[in-house]
Enzyme design. Structure first.
Site, PDB file in Angstrom:
ATOM      1  N   ASP A  68       0.827  -1.192   0.000  1.00  0.00           N
ATOM      2  CA  ASP A  68       0.000   0.000   0.000  1.00  0.00           C
ATOM      3  C   ASP A  68       0.872   1.257   0.000  1.00  0.00           C
ATOM      4  OD1 ASP A  68      -2.324   1.836   0.822  1.00  0.00           O
ATOM      5  OD2 ASP A  68      -3.287  -0.129   0.920  1.00  0.00           O
TER       6      ASP A  68
ATOM      7  N   HIS B 121      -3.502   5.819   3.569  1.00  0.00           N
ATOM      8  CA  HIS B 121      -4.340   4.668   3.206  1.00  0.00           C
ATOM      9  C   HIS B 121      -3.832   3.359   3.807  1.00  0.00           C
ATOM     10  CE1 HIS B 121      -5.874   1.689   0.186  1.00  0.00           C
ATOM     11  NE2 HIS B 121      -6.919   2.486   0.139  1.00  0.00           N
TER      12      HIS B 121
ATOM     13  N   SER C  88     -11.316  -1.039  -0.473  1.00  0.00           N
ATOM     14  CA  SER C  88     -10.046  -1.025   0.250  1.00  0.00           C
ATOM     15  C   SER C  88     -10.243  -1.351   1.712  1.00  0.00           C
ATOM     16  CB  SER C  88      -9.393   0.358   0.156  1.00  0.00           C
ATOM     17  OG  SER C  88      -8.670   0.515  -1.024  1.00  0.00           O
TER      18      SER C  88
END
Length: 597
Positions: free
Chosen positions: A162, A229, A418
């Site tokens: 990520d 994220h 996600s």
């Protein structure tokens, strides 16, 4: 009935027919009408990935590869873990036809494809256990607390491929050494290429900083702050629990290995593929060996394309090394068959649901979806794209308050596939911690077979249903593994109203099969009533597992059948035979396993 169902063609079947021309490149020819070219894309790219045929000088010699690229007016950027080379185009483009054709026409070249920039699949917005409806609520939670008495993830490392990791006290004790795989220093913002520090430097971008899309519109369309994220994803998987602060992680005794691949403007396919290889224990040139090999990989990222050879090779390698790969389906409310790496073979592809148990409005769908998990809905749809209308319905996790570079740690709700994928990665960690010998195929089967029906609706296909952590973890004790590792995970396309197809398993088990031989079947299909399924013994004896039924309009066959095969010699080749006897729907054998004794 002449092979035609008397019922009308369902919406799912229509969708499957429409999207049959854009099936993944690894699908068998009988499954598709027109195979897409993975070099045809509508996103900017600035490099190509070129794979040379084994035995050519370019396949092993950097000098030879550089000379070959130079002859075509280009230069080699680097070589990937799989042996392919990354070639610089010299400028960002959405069309490099002449260069691509030059490589495709070269008899030494096995494949060539754009090195696409993948994007996070979260839909970030701006802001503890009572807020984590996704773990415990009866309607659409994933029934996690009941699993904790059996497994908490101890001994399992989960790689989060990520944006990297920004320091957070609710994760600090869970993080093990990772790596920064972003090879472009400008995009990485750390003034160097790859290094051993996977710190999230921030992925903020100004309007138009990442170029333009196929319609000439700026990317991004507006200034965007840093998402942090990867840290949000990591918190869902393994945030510290029972520590009187923050949130609870699903596999809270597992370890998180942050691998940074996403930075400013996204991340390159070649970098992501190398991260998959390294996380699972494979070798990547110039990168030290991974001393904390991950048994689970989470990829909450992707882009619109067919599954590339680069991705599939890396995923195959990871699965063969025993690592389960979990991928977010994508947030375009479209058929997942067109989004990668979610459409690659062998992965667990995860759709997102909201708090009411419906498919989230943004979630991709389709027959390639394996399972659904909570992804949240903090916005009601496209009518309020910049406003958080229902933060209480999002997925709360670890985050950071910095708008560009890191600031103070905090917790906020996000929505997206996600957020759904790490729920399944966390569940996979619980399963592997309870039984380390589980293979990736067995992990997938446990999750799918022990799901529960989606509480709400899903148009287009949301896999086996909503994942149930307690049921899946408890099933590890009651579901015997395939005897002697008897399983086949190679996809086999099932032609629409065509001839029967088979998938084989060869047994060396001594003696006879048992009177309770188990056949575990995972078949992806848009209308399972079309299917006739048989087990064929080595001597040719056929055992009927499932008859066709024109009224059974549900999709997919995820089941375990019991067969009295005590008269059969166990050693030899066993086959799963599947035939589609009606018109209008397609599918494939995803995997199957056999327990003979």
């Amino acid at each position: 009935m002449n092979g035609l169902r008397r019922t009308s063609l369902c919406a799912a079947a229509v969708s499957a027919a429409v999207f049959s021309v854009v099936s993944p490149v690894n699908a068998a020819p009988s499954q598709i009408q027109s195979q897409p070219d993975s070099t045809q894309v509508n996103r900017p790219f600035e490099r190509l990935i070129v794979g040379y045929k084994p035995g050519t000088a370019e396949a092993s010699s950097d000098t030879a590869a550089s000379d070959d690229a130079r002859k075509k007016g280009k230069s080699v950027h680097r070589r990937t873990a799989s042996g392919a080379v990354v070639v610089d185009l010299g400028a960002k483009t959405t069309n490099a036809d002449s260069t691509i054709q030059a490589f495709k026409s070269d008899p030494k070249v096995a494949y060539v494809e754009p090195d696409l920039l993948m994007q996070p699949f979260a839909d970030p917005n701006d802001t503890e256990y009572s807020r984590q409806w996704d773990l415990f609520e009866a309607t659409a939670g994933m029934n996690v607390p009941g699993a904790w008495s059996s497994s908490t993830g101890t001994g399992v490392t989960v790689a989060v491929i990520d944006t990297g990791y920004v320091a957070h006290s609710d994760l600090a004790s869970k993080v093990v050494a990772g790596y920064d795989f972003v090879s472009d220093s400008a995009r990485a913002r750390d003034n160097n290429g790859r290094d051993s520090n996977p710190a999230d430097e921030g992925d903020w971008t100004a309007r138009g900083e990442c170029g333009t899309d196929a319609n000439g519109q700026p990317v991004p369309a507006a200034d965007q702050g840093s998402s942090w994220h990867g840290t949000h994803v990591a918190g869902t998987i393994a945030a510290s629990t029972n520590n009187s602060k923050g949130i609870a992680g699903i596999a809270y005794d597992a370890k998180i290995q942050p691998l940074r691949v996403l930075a400013k403007c996204g991340g390159a396919t070649s970098d992501i593929a190398d991260a998959i290889t390294w996380a699972s224990g494979g070798t990547v040139s110039g990168v030290p060996a991974n001393t904390n090999v991950a048994k689970v990989i989470n990829m909450s990222l992707g882009g619109q394309s067919s599954c590339s050879t680069t991705y599939q090779n890396a995923i195959n390698g990871a699965i063969n090394r025993g690592t389960t790969v979990v991928v977010a389906a994508g947030n375009s409310n479209a058929n997942v068959a067109n989004f990668t790496p979610a459409n690659c073979n062998g992965v667990i592809t995860v759709a997102a649901t909201g708090r009411e148990g419906n498919k989230a409005f943004y979630s991709n769908f389709g027959t390639r979806i394996d399972i659904a998990a909570p992804g949240g809905e903090t916005r009601r749809g496209t009518d309020t794209p910049g406003t958080i209308t229902t933060p209480e319905n999002g997925i709360w996790s670890t985050l950071n308050a910095g708008t560009t570079t890191p600031g103070a740690e905090n917790y906020k709700p996000y929505q997206g596939t996600s957020m759904a994928a790490p729920h399944i990665a966390g569940l996979a960690a619980l399963l592997v911690a309870k039984k380390p010998s589980l293979t990736p195929a067995q992990v997938k089967d446990l999750i799918k077979t022990n799901s529960r029906p989606l509480p709400g609706t899903c148009s287009g296909g949301c896999g086996a249903g909503l994942a149930d952590a307690t049921k899946a973890v408890n099933a590890v004790d009651t579901t015997p593994p395939p005897s002697g590792g008897l399983e086949n995970t190679t996809d086999v396309a099932i032609p629409d109203r065509g001839t029967a197809v088979t998938s084989s398993i060869t047994s060396t088990v001594t003696g006879n099969a048992s009177s309770a031989t188990k056949v575990g079947v995972d078949i992806v299909h848009t209308y399972r009533g079309d299917l006739v399924i048989d087990l064929i013994a080595p001597d040719g004896t056929a055992y009927r597992l499932k008859n066709s039924s024109s009224s059974d309009s549900a999709g997919n066959v995820v089941a375990t059948y019991t067969v009295n095969a005590s008269s059969e010699v166990a050693a030899g080749t066993w086959k799963l035979r599947v035939q589609d006897v009606y018109s209008g729907d397609t599918g494939y054998i995803n995997s199957w396993n056999l327990t003979l004794q």
